[in-house]
Design a protein around this motif. Structure first.
Motif, PDB file in Angstrom:
ATOM      1  N   UNK A  28       0.472  -1.198   0.050  1.00 44.26           N
ATOM      2  CA  UNK A  28       0.103   0.061   0.035  1.00 44.26           C
ATOM      3  C   UNK A  28       0.973   1.313  -0.095  1.00 44.26           C
ATOM      4  N   UNK A  29       0.318   2.537  -0.490  1.00 46.24           N
ATOM      5  CA  UNK A  29       1.149   3.618  -0.679  1.00 46.24           C
ATOM      6  C   UNK A  29       0.253   4.678   0.241  1.00 46.24           C
ATOM      7  N   UNK A  30       0.962   5.706   0.799  1.00 47.36           N
ATOM      8  CA  UNK A  30       0.317   6.713   1.322  1.00 47.36           C
ATOM      9  C   UNK A  30      -0.518   7.558   0.434  1.00 47.36           C
ATOM     10  N   UNK A  31      -0.210   7.980  -0.707  1.00 51.87           N
ATOM     11  CA  UNK A  31      -1.004   8.541  -1.712  1.00 51.87           C
ATOM     12  C   UNK A  31      -2.304   7.523  -2.496  1.00 51.87           C
ATOM     13  N   UNK A  32      -3.211   7.844  -2.197  1.00 55.17           N
ATOM     14  CA  UNK A  32      -4.334   7.097  -3.096  1.00 55.17           C
ATOM     15  C   UNK A  32      -4.116   7.123  -4.870  1.00 55.17           C
ATOM     16  N   UNK A  33      -4.224   5.980  -5.351  1.00 56.91           N
ATOM     17  CA  UNK A  33      -4.201   5.957  -7.061  1.00 56.91           C
ATOM     18  C   UNK A  33      -5.203   6.675  -7.294  1.00 56.91           C
ATOM     19  N   UNK A  34      -6.328   6.527  -6.815  1.00 50.73           N
ATOM     20  CA  UNK A  34      -7.534   7.340  -7.171  1.00 50.73           C
ATOM     21  C   UNK A  34      -8.608   7.676  -6.191  1.00 50.73           C
ATOM     22  N   UNK A  35      -9.053   8.712  -6.037  1.00 55.95           N
ATOM     23  CA  UNK A  35     -10.190   9.113  -4.800  1.00 55.95           C
ATOM     24  C   UNK A  35     -11.397   8.575  -4.891  1.00 55.95           C
ATOM     25  N   UNK A  36     -11.544   7.569  -3.935  1.00 58.18           N
ATOM     26  CA  UNK A  36     -12.891   6.915  -3.797  1.00 58.18           C
ATOM     27  C   UNK A  36     -13.747   7.521  -2.761  1.00 58.18           C
ATOM     28  N   UNK A  37     -14.564   8.028  -3.297  1.00 59.34           N
ATOM     29  CA  UNK A  37     -15.741   8.899  -1.898  1.00 59.34           C
ATOM     30  C   UNK A  37     -16.653   8.011  -1.393  1.00 59.34           C
ATOM     31  N   UNK A  38     -16.959   6.801  -1.967  1.00 54.97           N
ATOM     32  CA  UNK A  38     -17.958   5.975  -1.898  1.00 54.97           C
ATOM     33  C   UNK A  38     -17.888   5.335  -0.472  1.00 54.97           C
ATOM     34  N   UNK A  39     -16.576   5.476   0.077  1.00 51.71           N
ATOM     35  CA  UNK A  39     -16.665   5.011   1.819  1.00 51.71           C
ATOM     36  C   UNK A  39     -17.460   6.173   2.520  1.00 51.71           C
ATOM     37  N   UNK A  40     -17.327   7.155   2.309  1.00 51.15           N
ATOM     38  CA  UNK A  40     -17.983   8.371   2.965  1.00 51.15           C
ATOM     39  C   UNK A  40     -19.504   8.032   2.828  1.00 51.15           C
ATOM     40  N   UNK A  41     -19.934   7.896   1.705  1.00 50.60           N
ATOM     41  CA  UNK A  41     -21.380   7.634   1.380  1.00 50.60           C
ATOM     42  C   UNK A  41     -21.955   6.317   2.379  1.00 50.60           C
ATOM     43  N   UNK A  42     -21.006   5.448   2.246  1.00 51.84           N
ATOM     44  CA  UNK A  42     -21.478   4.249   3.218  1.00 51.84           C
ATOM     45  C   UNK A  42     -21.557   4.484   4.490  1.00 51.84           C
ATOM     46  N   UNK A  43     -20.496   5.279   5.003  1.00 48.33           N
ATOM     47  CA  UNK A  43     -20.375   5.625   6.445  1.00 48.33           C
ATOM     48  C   UNK A  43     -21.719   6.640   6.680  1.00 48.33           C
ATOM     49  N   UNK A  44     -21.940   7.383   5.909  1.00 49.99           N
ATOM     50  CA  UNK A  44     -23.013   8.439   6.237  1.00 49.99           C
ATOM     51  C   UNK A  44     -24.466   7.769   6.113  1.00 49.99           C
ATOM     52  N   UNK A  45     -24.685   6.806   5.272  1.00 49.07           N
ATOM     53  CA  UNK A  45     -25.972   6.316   5.060  1.00 49.07           C
ATOM     54  C   UNK A  45     -26.249   4.927   5.702  1.00 49.07           C
ATOM     55  N   UNK A  46     -25.367   3.941   5.346  1.00 52.29           N
ATOM     56  CA  UNK A  46     -25.491   2.715   5.698  1.00 52.29           C
ATOM     57  C   UNK A  46     -25.590   2.478   7.103  1.00 52.29           C
ATOM     58  N   UNK A  47     -24.821   2.921   8.055  1.00 48.53           N
ATOM     59  CA  UNK A  47     -24.922   2.710   9.386  1.00 48.53           C
ATOM     60  C   UNK A  47     -25.247   3.590  10.257  1.00 48.53           C
TER      61      UNK A  47
END
Length: 278
Positions: A46-65
């Motif tokens: 793994x690298x510190x800098x993401x290869x591509x920004x994925x905002x879906x994690x924030x959507x899951x955190x805000x809506x699903x749980x």
């Protein structure tokens, strides 16, 4: 002396920079993980800098749980516990510091003894007490538990700050004709502002990050605190949702940062303001 001062200051700045990097590096990794997809998170290198920004994690955190509802519950319990702790501990610290009697010794013993017992030994008595008063599985009941658990150390902190306020200032105000309440509110409290702010930060962060009491005393999904909701990202079979967990953790740090930024200016400004008012 003139030559060594720049070297000393440079060493101080380097030490401060190293300390900031030590504290900030885990936070950078947390933000990086929250912006990575599942495939990149499964990478061997793994690298510190993401290869591509994925905002879906924030959507899951805000809506699903139900993160927002849990955050509101944590705000209510943490702010409520902080206000009650400050309101109770400030006059108690003043009385125990200025009026030396048997109550001071009893309070000191209570503070020390309360910090000796592990949490697991007192959770069952607290459970039974809240159940008997009808406060089990409720946010007010959890707030009361946070107050009881935080108050001894908060009182200990404020007693230390109160002891540093010189009594000569109070005596000078009394000579000018000020009564006891006028001395406390116009002289002592402004001088005690840094201590009150530091104690409030301690009480808020202790309640905000608390997990064990909430786990035992809260069973309804709508009343879960933020720490309980974040724990749900670990599945029943041990499957860890790392991306949403990191995103939820990043969002969970925002209220604490806002609370700290709102109060940190008063840490240094309170003492000077109190000296001018006194």
């Amino acid at each position: 002396m003139n030559r060594t001062r720049p070297l000393t200051r440079a060493g101080q700045y380097l030490a401060l920079l190293a300390y900031l990097l030590f504290l900030g590096y885990p936070l950078l990794w947390l933000v990086s993980i929250s912006l990575k997809g599942a495939r990149e998170l499964a990478s061997i290198h793994p690298s510190l800098i993401p290869r591509s920004l994925v905002w879906d994690n924030y959507r899951i955190a805000l809506t699903d749980q139900g993160l927002l509802r849990s955050a509101l519950n944590s705000v209510l319990t943490s702010v409520g516990a902080t206000v009650i702790v400050i309101v109770v501990s400030v006059p108690a610290a003043y009385a125990l510091t200025r009026f030396r009697n048997g109550a001071r010794t009893a309070a000191t013993l209570w503070i020390l003894i309360s910090q000796v017992f592990p949490t697991i030994l007192i959770v069952i008595p607290l459970f039974l007490l809240l159940k008997s008063f009808g406060l089990l599985d409720s946010l007010p009941g959890l707030t009361v538990v946070y107050v009881v658990w935080t108050l001894p150390f908060a009182l200990w902190m404020l007693m230390g700050y109160m002891a540093s306020v010189p009594q000569e200032v109070e005596e000078a105000a009394a000579v000018d004709g000020a009564g006891r309440f006028r001395v406390v509110f116009s002289v002592v409290l402004p001088l005690l502002t840094p201590g009150i702010v530091a104690t409030a930060m301690f009480a808020f962060i202790s309640a905000w990050n608390e997990f064990f009491f909430a786990l035992v005393l809260i069973s309804t999904t709508e009343k879960r605190t933020l720490a309980l909701t974040l724990a749900k990202y670990v599945g029943s079979e041990g499957q860890l949702q790392l991306g949403p967990l990191a995103a939820g953790s990043v969002l969970a740090t925002v209220p604490s940062l806002v609370f700290f930024l709102f109060l940190q200016k008063r840490l240094s400004g309170g003492l000077l303001a109190g000296a001018v008012k006194g």
